[in-house]
Design an enzyme around this catalytic site. Structure first.
Site, PDB file in Angstrom:
ATOM      1  N   ASP A  12      -2.077  -0.258   7.568  1.00 18.02           N
ATOM      2  CA  ASP A  12      -1.565  -1.101   6.737  1.00 18.02           C
ATOM      3  C   ASP A  12      -2.428  -2.314   6.459  1.00 18.02           C
ATOM      4  O   ASP A  12      -2.543  -2.688   5.152  1.00 18.02           O
ATOM      5  CB  ASP A  12      -0.171  -1.532   7.085  1.00 18.02           C
ATOM      6  CG  ASP A  12       0.525  -0.259   7.117  1.00 18.02           C
ATOM      7  OD1 ASP A  12       0.272   0.772   7.007  1.00 18.02           O
ATOM      8  OD2 ASP A  12       1.607  -0.440   8.083  1.00 18.02           O
ATOM      9  N   GLY A  53       8.666   1.345   3.191  1.00 20.67           N
ATOM     10  CA  GLY A  53       7.273   2.063   3.903  1.00 20.67           C
ATOM     11  C   GLY A  53       6.087   1.733   2.853  1.00 20.67           C
ATOM     12  O   GLY A  53       5.211   2.384   2.701  1.00 20.67           O
ATOM     13  N   HIS A  60       1.230   8.978  10.547  1.00 21.00           N
ATOM     14  CA  HIS A  60       1.438   8.826  12.152  1.00 21.00           C
ATOM     15  C   HIS A  60       0.104   9.340  13.051  1.00 21.00           C
ATOM     16  O   HIS A  60       0.261  10.186  13.754  1.00 21.00           O
ATOM     17  CB  HIS A  60       2.658   9.563  12.538  1.00 21.00           C
ATOM     18  CG  HIS A  60       3.848   9.031  12.171  1.00 21.00           C
ATOM     19  ND1 HIS A  60       4.387   8.187  13.221  1.00 21.00           N
ATOM     20  CD2 HIS A  60       4.501   9.072  11.075  1.00 21.00           C
ATOM     21  CE1 HIS A  60       5.723   7.514  12.588  1.00 21.00           C
ATOM     22  NE2 HIS A  60       5.744   8.257  11.279  1.00 21.00           N
ATOM     23  N   ARG A  78       0.799  -1.223  -0.027  1.00 19.81           N
ATOM     24  CA  ARG A  78       0.030  -0.006  -0.060  1.00 19.81           C
ATOM     25  C   ARG A  78       0.834   1.184  -0.102  1.00 19.81           C
ATOM     26  O   ARG A  78       1.964   1.246   0.416  1.00 19.81           O
ATOM     27  CB  ARG A  78      -0.915  -0.119   1.218  1.00 19.81           C
ATOM     28  CG  ARG A  78      -0.351   0.278   2.643  1.00 19.81           C
ATOM     29  CD  ARG A  78      -0.326   1.564   3.155  1.00 19.81           C
ATOM     30  NE  ARG A  78       0.283   1.963   4.348  1.00 19.81           N
ATOM     31  CZ  ARG A  78       1.661   2.082   4.312  1.00 19.81           C
ATOM     32  NH1 ARG A  78       2.369   2.278   3.143  1.00 19.81           N
ATOM     33  NH2 ARG A  78       2.424   2.241   5.338  1.00 19.81           N
ATOM     34  N   SER A  90       4.648  -1.321   3.139  1.00 15.23           N
ATOM     35  CA  SER A  90       3.861  -2.317   3.880  1.00 15.23           C
ATOM     36  C   SER A  90       3.996  -3.676   3.588  1.00 15.23           C
ATOM     37  O   SER A  90       3.215  -4.704   3.396  1.00 15.23           O
ATOM     38  CB  SER A  90       2.253  -2.009   3.909  1.00 15.23           C
ATOM     39  OG  SER A  90       1.813  -1.119   4.704  1.00 15.23           O
ATOM     40  N   SER A  91       5.327  -4.074   3.242  1.00 13.05           N
ATOM     41  CA  SER A  91       5.704  -5.428   2.782  1.00 13.05           C
ATOM     42  C   SER A  91       5.593  -6.403   4.091  1.00 13.05           C
ATOM     43  O   SER A  91       5.206  -7.481   4.270  1.00 13.05           O
ATOM     44  CB  SER A  91       7.038  -5.533   2.431  1.00 13.05           C
ATOM     45  OG  SER A  91       8.160  -5.164   3.232  1.00 13.05           O
ATOM     46  N   ASP A 146      -2.878   7.132  12.416  1.00  8.89           N
ATOM     47  CA  ASP A 146      -3.783   6.068  12.564  1.00  8.89           C
ATOM     48  C   ASP A 146      -3.566   5.373  13.852  1.00  8.89           C
ATOM     49  O   ASP A 146      -4.931   4.952  14.523  1.00  8.89           O
ATOM     50  CB  ASP A 146      -3.490   4.867  11.442  1.00  8.89           C
ATOM     51  CG  ASP A 146      -2.280   4.213  11.741  1.00  8.89           C
ATOM     52  OD1 ASP A 146      -1.331   4.766  12.160  1.00  8.89           O
ATOM     53  OD2 ASP A 146      -2.173   3.155  10.924  1.00  8.89           O
TER      54      ASP A 146
HETATM   55  C1  GLA Z   1       3.523   2.422   9.685  1.00  8.32           C
HETATM   56  C2  GLA Z   1       2.663   1.680  10.730  1.00  8.32           C
HETATM   57  C3  GLA Z   1       1.235   2.377  10.199  1.00  8.32           C
HETATM   58  C4  GLA Z   1       1.224   3.856  10.435  1.00  8.32           C
HETATM   59  C5  GLA Z   1       2.390   4.552   9.497  1.00  8.32           C
HETATM   60  C6  GLA Z   1       2.785   5.831   9.855  1.00  8.32           C
HETATM   61  O1  GLA Z   1       3.436   1.996   8.475  1.00  8.32           O
HETATM   62  O2  GLA Z   1       2.466   0.328  10.477  1.00  8.32           O
HETATM   63  O3  GLA Z   1       0.218   1.699  10.947  1.00  8.32           O
HETATM   64  O4  GLA Z   1       1.359   4.287  11.862  1.00  8.32           O
HETATM   65  O5  GLA Z   1       3.686   3.938   9.867  1.00  8.32           O
HETATM   66  O6  GLA Z   1       1.355   6.643   9.310  1.00  8.32           O
END
Ligand code: GLA
Length: 363
Positions: free
Chosen positions: A154, A107, A18, A11, A109-110, A20
């Site tokens: 994520d 960054g 920062h 994603r 979401s792997s 969620d």
């Molecule tokens: C990481 C976390 C998410 C979110 C982001 C920052 O990806 O897994 O839950 O907090 O950082 O927005």
């Protein structure tokens, strides 16, 4: 026995960084890069998975699960097994193999995609068809086993996104609203070439952002950021003040960005993204010089806006543009940034992304 296939996308977060984990809405979308897990049920309770390039790991179901050495991918497998077993009693293992075209520590979401894929395989091997809500009740907490205690962005994005739409995610109570991405909007994801390992140094800094926000709330006597107002910032100091200001202003930016997307106002949307980057850089201090440089190059070569995406500390920037500005931005990034980096590879580090289906719809 024939093998089944689970594909979980990565994603990119468009806006809402920062926040969620403070239960405020965010706007990510799934991207067409995937962790793919081919699997078949095993005869007994053994889970055995091979990850291309990282070796085979094998674990029995049941019993106490202790962390493996930091950085060992076995921790992701353990996180999934543990998450499932907090909620269901499972006895059938599976054998699987993982491949991926989703860059790791970027960054994108792997980590969440990997844990989600392993979790789904274990549930399916036991004839359990979980709902999105079931999965959301175990995955964010479950990922804490590997490192950070993130929010639910994520997992929700990689599961529930729809092709052509960004996902406006609400938490507590959890809900997903799909917001159509206008047809002529284009997105680039540019890697800073700085790896942001969730299990490494970034973990402590990430957790510190969360803690600063929570202690700001406590100082103000508020129970949730949903009640917070920007003017409250005046009674705070230091990291708490900075975290509070970022969280509250970012939440306003999400609302405005959603409006701009709904009305097709790309320039306005882009300006909001750039303002978000400013706040992440100056208030929360989660950017790094390479991300700032990419954002500057993109903005000065015709982007509508750009910002770091994900937790920060390295990883990628998201750039919003159109068909005319996209090639100009790519050329500028290659000439002014990537030309100095021998490891640059267009297919891995500078991605054209569109809004893809999440895993619940992708397979
Ligand atoms: C990481 C976390 C998410 C979110 C982001 C920052 O990806 O897994 O839950 O907090 O950082 O927005």
């Amino acid at each position: 026995m024939s093998r089944c296939k689970i594909r979980v996308p990565g994603r990119v977060n468009l806006i809402g960084e920062h926040i969620d984990y403070h239960n405020l809405p965010v706007l990510p979308m799934a991207i067409p890069r995937y962790i793919t897990l081919e699997w078949a049920p095993s005869k007994g309770n053994l889970v055995q998975v091979e990850s291309a390039g990282y070796g085979v790991r094998q674990l029995p179901l049941g019993g106490f699960i202790e962390p493996s050495a930091p950085g060992d991918w076995e921790n992701y497998l353990k996180a999934a097994l543990k998450a499932v077993q907090t909620r269901w009693s499972v006895s059938m293992g599976f054998q699987g193999s993982i491949t991926s075209d989703l860059p790791s520590a970027a960054g994108l979401s792997s980590s969440s995609a990997l844990i989600t894929a392993l979790t789904l395989a274990l549930l399916y091997a036991n004839d359990i068809q979980p709902t999105l809500e079931d999965l959301m009740s175990i995955l964010p907490e479950g990922e804490q086993f590997v490192g950070t205690r993130g929010g639910g962005m994520d997992h929700a994005a990689v599961l529930a996104s729809r092709e052509g739409f960004a996902s406006l995610l609400h938490f507590n109570p959890f809900a997903v609203e799909h917001v159509r991405v206008p047809d002529d909007w284009r997105f680039l994801v540019a890697h800073s070439l700085v790896r942001a390992e969730k299990s490494g140094a970034a973990k402590a800094r990430y957790n510190a952002c969360r803690t600063a926000g929570l202690s700001a709330l406590a100082k103000l006597g508020l129970s949730s950021f949903k009640e917070a107002k920007l003017e409250d910032v005046a009674s705070l100091m230091g990291d708490e003040r900075d975290a509070f200001q970022h969280v509250v202003s970012e939440s306003h930016r999400v609302r405005h960005a959603v409006e701009a997307m709904r009305c097709g106002r790309r320039a306005e949307f882009g300006a909001i993204l750039s303002a978000s980057h400013g706040s992440l850089r100056c208030q929360l201090q989660v950017s790094c010089p390479s991300l700032d440089r990419i954002v500057d190059i993109a903005n000065s070569s015709g982007a509508d806006g750009a910002r770091l995406t994900g937790a920060g500390f390295g990883g990628c920037a998201i750039i919003v543009c159109n068909d005319i500005t996209k090639p100009v931005i790519i050329a500028a990034l290659e000439r002014k940034f990537y030309a100095q980096h021998a490891e640059y590879n267009r297919n891995e580090h500078l991605l054209d992304v569109t809004a893809a289906n999440g895993a619940l719809y992708a397979n």
